[in-house]
Write an enzyme that holds these catalytic residues in place. Sequence first.
Site, PDB file in Angstrom:
ATOM      1  N   ARG A 166       0.816  -1.075   0.124  1.00 38.43           N
ATOM      2  CA  ARG A 166      -0.016   0.097  -0.125  1.00 38.43           C
ATOM      3  C   ARG A 166       0.926   1.356   0.024  1.00 38.43           C
ATOM      4  O   ARG A 166       0.565   2.411   0.726  1.00 38.43           O
ATOM      5  CB  ARG A 166      -0.797   0.028   1.403  1.00 38.43           C
ATOM      6  CG  ARG A 166      -2.048  -0.993   1.237  1.00 38.43           C
ATOM      7  CD  ARG A 166      -2.872  -0.744  -0.048  1.00 38.43           C
ATOM      8  NE  ARG A 166      -4.188  -1.665  -0.025  1.00 38.43           N
ATOM      9  CZ  ARG A 166      -4.076  -2.895  -0.080  1.00 38.43           C
ATOM     10  NH1 ARG A 166      -3.110  -3.393  -0.721  1.00 38.43           N
ATOM     11  NH2 ARG A 166      -5.208  -3.528  -0.125  1.00 38.43           N
ATOM     12  N   SER A 242     -10.275   0.119   3.322  1.00 34.07           N
ATOM     13  CA  SER A 242      -9.407   0.054   4.645  1.00 34.07           C
ATOM     14  C   SER A 242      -8.850   1.393   4.961  1.00 34.07           C
ATOM     15  O   SER A 242      -8.232   1.907   4.375  1.00 34.07           O
ATOM     16  CB  SER A 242      -8.307  -0.922   4.268  1.00 34.07           C
ATOM     17  OG  SER A 242      -8.628  -2.037   3.994  1.00 34.07           O
ATOM     18  N   GLU A 338      -4.268   4.426   6.394  1.00 37.32           N
ATOM     19  CA  GLU A 338      -3.946   4.096   4.927  1.00 37.32           C
ATOM     20  C   GLU A 338      -4.256   4.902   3.900  1.00 37.32           C
ATOM     21  O   GLU A 338      -3.258   5.477   3.050  1.00 37.32           O
ATOM     22  CB  GLU A 338      -4.606   2.697   4.548  1.00 37.32           C
ATOM     23  CG  GLU A 338      -3.874   1.928   3.305  1.00 37.32           C
ATOM     24  CD  GLU A 338      -4.490   2.161   2.057  1.00 37.32           C
ATOM     25  OE1 GLU A 338      -3.715   2.682   1.360  1.00 37.32           O
ATOM     26  OE2 GLU A 338      -5.836   2.351   1.948  1.00 37.32           O
TER      27      GLU A 338
HETATM   28  N1  EPU Z   1     -11.240  -9.531  10.413  1.00 32.90           N
HETATM   29  C1  EPU Z   1     -11.898  -9.775  11.531  1.00 32.90           C
HETATM   30  N2  EPU Z   1     -12.842  -8.876  11.975  1.00 32.90           N
HETATM   31  C2  EPU Z   1     -13.065  -7.675  11.269  1.00 32.90           C
HETATM   32  C3  EPU Z   1     -12.346  -7.666   9.693  1.00 32.90           C
HETATM   33  C4  EPU Z   1     -11.338  -8.636   9.439  1.00 32.90           C
HETATM   34  O1  EPU Z   1     -11.934 -10.592  12.350  1.00 32.90           O
HETATM   35  O2  EPU Z   1     -14.072  -6.806  11.278  1.00 32.90           O
HETATM   36  C5  EPU Z   1     -10.382 -10.889  10.061  1.00 32.90           C
HETATM   37  C6  EPU Z   1     -11.087 -11.791   8.911  1.00 32.90           C
HETATM   38  O3  EPU Z   1     -12.202 -12.716   9.566  1.00 32.90           O
HETATM   39  C7  EPU Z   1      -9.920 -12.287   8.408  1.00 32.90           C
HETATM   40  C8  EPU Z   1      -8.883 -11.192   8.509  1.00 32.90           C
HETATM   41  O4  EPU Z   1      -9.386 -10.418   9.493  1.00 32.90           O
HETATM   42  O5  EPU Z   1      -9.389 -13.364   9.032  1.00 32.90           O
HETATM   43  C9  EPU Z   1      -8.289 -10.603   7.194  1.00 32.90           C
HETATM   44  O6  EPU Z   1      -9.707  -9.751   6.987  1.00 32.90           O
HETATM   45  P1  EPU Z   1     -10.075  -9.681   5.092  1.00 32.90           P
HETATM   46  O7  EPU Z   1      -9.997 -10.890   4.588  1.00 32.90           O
HETATM   47  O8  EPU Z   1     -11.429  -9.133   4.992  1.00 32.90           O
HETATM   48  O9  EPU Z   1      -9.185  -8.574   4.705  1.00 32.90           O
HETATM   49  P2  EPU Z   1      -8.441  -7.431   5.317  1.00 32.90           P
HETATM   50  O10 EPU Z   1      -7.130  -7.637   5.961  1.00 32.90           O
HETATM   51  O11 EPU Z   1      -9.475  -6.766   6.243  1.00 32.90           O
HETATM   52  C10 EPU Z   1      -7.167  -6.435   3.307  1.00 32.90           C
HETATM   53  C11 EPU Z   1      -7.089  -5.145   2.357  1.00 32.90           C
HETATM   54  C12 EPU Z   1      -8.141  -4.859   1.501  1.00 32.90           C
HETATM   55  C13 EPU Z   1      -8.486  -6.239   0.507  1.00 32.90           C
HETATM   56  C14 EPU Z   1      -8.630  -7.451   1.345  1.00 32.90           C
HETATM   57  C15 EPU Z   1      -8.653  -8.735   0.520  1.00 32.90           C
HETATM   58  C16 EPU Z   1      -5.660  -3.790   3.489  1.00 32.90           C
HETATM   59  C17 EPU Z   1      -5.081  -2.757   4.379  1.00 32.90           C
HETATM   60  N3  EPU Z   1      -6.697  -4.318   3.278  1.00 32.90           N
HETATM   61  O12 EPU Z   1      -8.202  -6.416   4.064  1.00 32.90           O
HETATM   62  O13 EPU Z   1      -7.876  -3.871   0.764  1.00 32.90           O
HETATM   63  O14 EPU Z   1      -9.826  -6.058   0.023  1.00 32.90           O
HETATM   64  O15 EPU Z   1      -7.295  -7.521   2.164  1.00 32.90           O
HETATM   65  O16 EPU Z   1      -7.399  -8.836   0.033  1.00 32.90           O
HETATM   66  O17 EPU Z   1      -4.551  -4.349   3.252  1.00 32.90           O
HETATM   67  C18 EPU Z   1      -8.283  -1.436   0.850  1.00 32.90           C
HETATM   68  O18 EPU Z   1      -6.860  -1.380   0.823  1.00 32.90           O
HETATM   69  O19 EPU Z   1      -9.118  -0.567   0.863  1.00 32.90           O
HETATM   70  C19 EPU Z   1      -9.062  -2.731   0.963  1.00 32.90           C
HETATM   71  C20 EPU Z   1     -10.250  -2.929   1.133  1.00 32.90           C
END
Ligand code: EPU
Length: 356
Positions: A166, A242, A338
């Site tokens: 990012r 995010s 971010e």
């Molecule tokens: N989780 C929770 N609670 C929450 C949110 C997430 O427990 O409220 C847990 C989920 O269950 C999962 C883990 O955290 O085990 C990761 O969650 P998720 O797969 O939804 O991905 P993320 O880490 O929340 C990142 C990116 C997103 C991208 C997704 C999918 C960043 C900052 N964010 O989110 O990117 O869509 O992975 O690859 O790296 C963005 O940058 O704006 C964005 C949406």
Amino acid sequence: MPIVFHVPPTDLTASNTLGLSCKARHVVELTSRDQLARVSQRARESGQTLVLGAGSNVVLPEHLSGLVVRVALRGITLVEASPDAWVIDVAGGENWHDFVRMTVANGWNGLENMALIPGTVGAAPVQNIGAYGIELDTRIESVTAWHIPEGKIVEFNRADCGFHYRDSLFKRAGLGQWIILSVRFILPRPWQPVLAYPDLLRHPILSAIPVAEVKASQIFDAVCEIRRTKLPDPAVLGNAGSFFKNPVVSTEKFKALKTLFPGLVAYQQPGQTYKLAAGWMIEQAGWKGRRVGRVGVHTHQALVLVNYGQATAGELLALARSVQQSVLQQFGVTLEIEPVVVAGQGLEAEHCLHIK
Ligand code: EPU
């Protein structure tokens, strides 16, 4: 091509996906490269410059006195179709999702995991977007950008862009200095589906198809469906995706945390580090779904902060600071914001721990 400098003030509330109220004094719409020299001249007179794509990754102040450049350059060209790769040139003002949809429709596969990310093609390398197992920098051959202070076009190959998770040189020291004119994508052939991300592995349709038979269009559809269930539509509820990065910590720190919090979600990274799921920590800290006045933490994804209407950047960043403090207190981990936080009237640095 004539260039129109809007008579002040211009309301940018509808031009940022967070829907933050923002009035700008000098706004210019860039529709042709012929206008670039005039933009540089005007930028020198105005001081601070903000380059705005679709406004999907910015926190805007209530008043902006510098120059705002809205990039509206258009054009998509397939420049090479060899047995090894598809190479495509895309102008910075093109809509990212529409472009991804077009590539999949044409069989130019390799971007499908990044479907439905809001924003423009030009903004994509700035924050080095990524989702569901693919990071943008792995698909970029080069970036052509206008250096506003010096008034010249510079060609960057992938290695020169300073890409990190990012992050890029355009986002850090270069903020406000570069207009991304076009991006050259290289999509390797033969195409290999990327299906390792947990949400894709457990997707009912994808998981039922043998890997060799999975089509890019099916991944595209699955990603769109997953994102629609987790992430709020900015047209309905203001947000910038995010709001925090997933922090990267050492193996020692990860092990210590995992002992204390067995449910901690983390992904091993190269170089003896772990990326922690910030959303999980924010949820554990009790913030998921909480509303504070006109802002809040999203109900389905704790990593996303939302504007319930008429909120200011100050309110949003005050919430961000509370979230950061809770996570720091409970987990000893600092969350970094971010989106790009743009300095200006109504936005003081003490609002948050990390301000760019
Ligand atoms: N989780 C929770 N609670 C929450 C949110 C997430 O427990 O409220 C847990 C989920 O269950 C999962 C883990 O955290 O085990 C990761 O969650 P998720 O797969 O939804 O991905 P993320 O880490 O929340 C990142 C990116 C997103 C991208 C997704 C999918 C960043 C900052 N964010 O989110 O990117 O869509 O992975 O690859 O790296 C963005 O940058 O704006 C964005 C949406």
